[in-house]
Design an enzyme around this catalytic site. Structure first.
Site, PDB file in Angstrom:
ATOM      1  NE  ARG A 150      -3.571  -2.236   2.730  1.00 51.23           N
ATOM      2  CZ  ARG A 150      -3.310  -3.390   3.348  1.00 51.23           C
ATOM      3  NH1 ARG A 150      -2.121  -3.551   3.919  1.00 51.23           N
ATOM      4  NH2 ARG A 150      -4.206  -4.354   3.404  1.00 51.23           N
ATOM      5  CE  LYS A 174      -6.685  -0.809   4.364  1.00 54.58           C
ATOM      6  NZ  LYS A 174      -7.956  -1.084   3.658  1.00 54.58           N
ATOM      7  CG  HIS A 240      -5.050   0.626  -4.230  1.00 55.83           C
ATOM      8  ND1 HIS A 240      -4.457   0.542  -2.985  1.00 55.83           N
ATOM      9  CD2 HIS A 240      -5.988  -0.352  -4.256  1.00 55.83           C
ATOM     10  CE1 HIS A 240      -5.021  -0.435  -2.291  1.00 55.83           C
ATOM     11  NE2 HIS A 240      -5.940  -0.994  -3.035  1.00 55.83           N
ATOM     12  NE  ARG A 243      -2.988  -3.303  -1.706  1.00 58.44           N
ATOM     13  CZ  ARG A 243      -2.602  -4.116  -0.740  1.00 58.44           C
ATOM     14  NH1 ARG A 243      -1.309  -4.334  -0.551  1.00 58.44           N
ATOM     15  NH2 ARG A 243      -3.477  -4.723   0.044  1.00 58.44           N
ATOM     16  CG  HIS A 266      -5.926  -8.994   0.696  1.00 61.91           C
ATOM     17  ND1 HIS A 266      -6.122  -9.429  -0.601  1.00 61.91           N
ATOM     18  CD2 HIS A 266      -5.849  -7.642   0.617  1.00 61.91           C
ATOM     19  CE1 HIS A 266      -6.147  -8.387  -1.418  1.00 61.91           C
ATOM     20  NE2 HIS A 266      -5.985  -7.305  -0.711  1.00 61.91           N
ATOM     21  CE1 TYR A 275      -5.907  -7.325  -7.829  1.00 57.26           C
ATOM     22  CE2 TYR A 275      -6.085  -8.385  -5.690  1.00 57.26           C
ATOM     23  CZ  TYR A 275      -5.932  -7.249  -6.456  1.00 57.26           C
ATOM     24  OH  TYR A 275      -5.810  -6.025  -5.846  1.00 57.26           O
TER      25      TYR A 275
END
Length: 294
Positions: A150, A174, A240, A243, A266, A275
């Site tokens: 990120r 995160k 992003h 990414r 994730h 994806y």
């Protein structure tokens, strides 16, 4: 306590205790501002937070829709409001949590923008590594594409976070979750060159602006957006996107979805599954070109 007073307590908690990024902090701020606007619009007053009930909150989602917000935006704002009331309840500012059964719209699944392998090659080849400013730009783009970080994770990197023997990065994602992420030889060469040029010490941030300060999000966004403008026709040209490109290229070249999810940081497999669309499309193309009776 009214909503405005409660909002500042919550935002202070996110900033100083949860250490959320400025962008995430801003997202929560906007969501609570929407809630304040909703109460002012519908009730012409700001209630005491202790008096707010579930039935007061339920029309909020419809109100957001009437303001023109799409499903994904409403979903994020609903989640932020739930976190807000959870914070108030856990810290005894309210006696019960009115948002406990507040509905959260399902995520609208949209396919992420990504660059082709040829576009990435052209993107990176436009920089002259002998010019420090261009070396910084190339290193930032090369590293995000090589590792899937990120933008906040990349901008927080210090020299001490890099293990050149293992070719790995130590990042905090995160929710303050640490993880180890591998990076490739091209990124390594760029970073080594950058550290040498800037004479960085262990505690220095990796990506600096002309004032020798850490690059801001807006500065990094402008670098990447500008670099992509003449390279691709995709709508979103942002950090992003790199990414997304990292993940898409890995999946399309045979990487398993769980490993890609771990590298991206994730928390659930469902976040990475989008994806696989590109992998399936590639398989269909191979099938069509190779099957004699297709």
């Amino acid at each position: 306590m009214n909503l405005i007073e409660a909002k500042y307590l919550f935002l202070n908690y996110l900033k100083h205790q949860r250490n959320y990024s400025p962008k995430t902090h801003q997202t929560y701020n906007y969501a609570i501002d929407n809630l304040i606007e909703y109460f002012e619009d519908q009730f012409e007053a700001l209630p005491n937070v202790k008096d707010i009930k579930l039935e007061d909150l339920r029309p909020f989602l419809g109100w957001l829709q009437d303001q023109g917000y799409d499903r994904n935006s409403i979903r994020l704002k609903s989640s932020a409001v739930r976190s807000f009331f959870k914070f108030l309840y856990v810290n005894d500012y309210i006696d019960s949590n009115p948002s406990l059964n507040l509905a959260t719209p399902k995520r609208k699944k949209t396919l992420p923008n990504f660059l082709t392998e040829k576009e990435i090659e052209v993107l990176l080849n436009q920089f002259d590594e002998n010019i420090v400013e261009q070396l910084i730009k190339k290193s930032l783009i090369q590293l995000i594409y090589s590792s899937g970080l990120r933008i906040s994770e990349a901008l927080n990197l210090k020299k001490s976070d890099i293990d050149f023997n293992q070719n790995t990065l130590s990042v905090v994602g995160k929710g303050n979750k640490p993880r180890i992420v591998p990076f490739g030889l091209n990124a390594k060469n760029c970073i080594v060159h950058l550290i040498s040029k800037l004479r960085l010490s262990e505690d220095d941030f990796l990506f600096l602006n002309e004032k020798k300060e850490r690059l801001t999000y807006n500065q990094a966004y402008k670098i990447i957006n500008t670099a992509m403008k003449n390279i691709t026709d995709i709508q979103k040209k942002s950090p992003h996107t790199l990414r997304h490109t990292f993940a898409t290229h890995l999946i399309n070249n045979g990487a398993d979805i769980r490993s890609v999810g771990e590298m991206l940081g994730h928390s659930s497999l469902s976040s990475t599954q989008i994806y696989t669309h590109f992998s399936i499309e590639k398989l269909k193309e191979v099938y069509k070109n190779a099957h004699p009776k297709s």
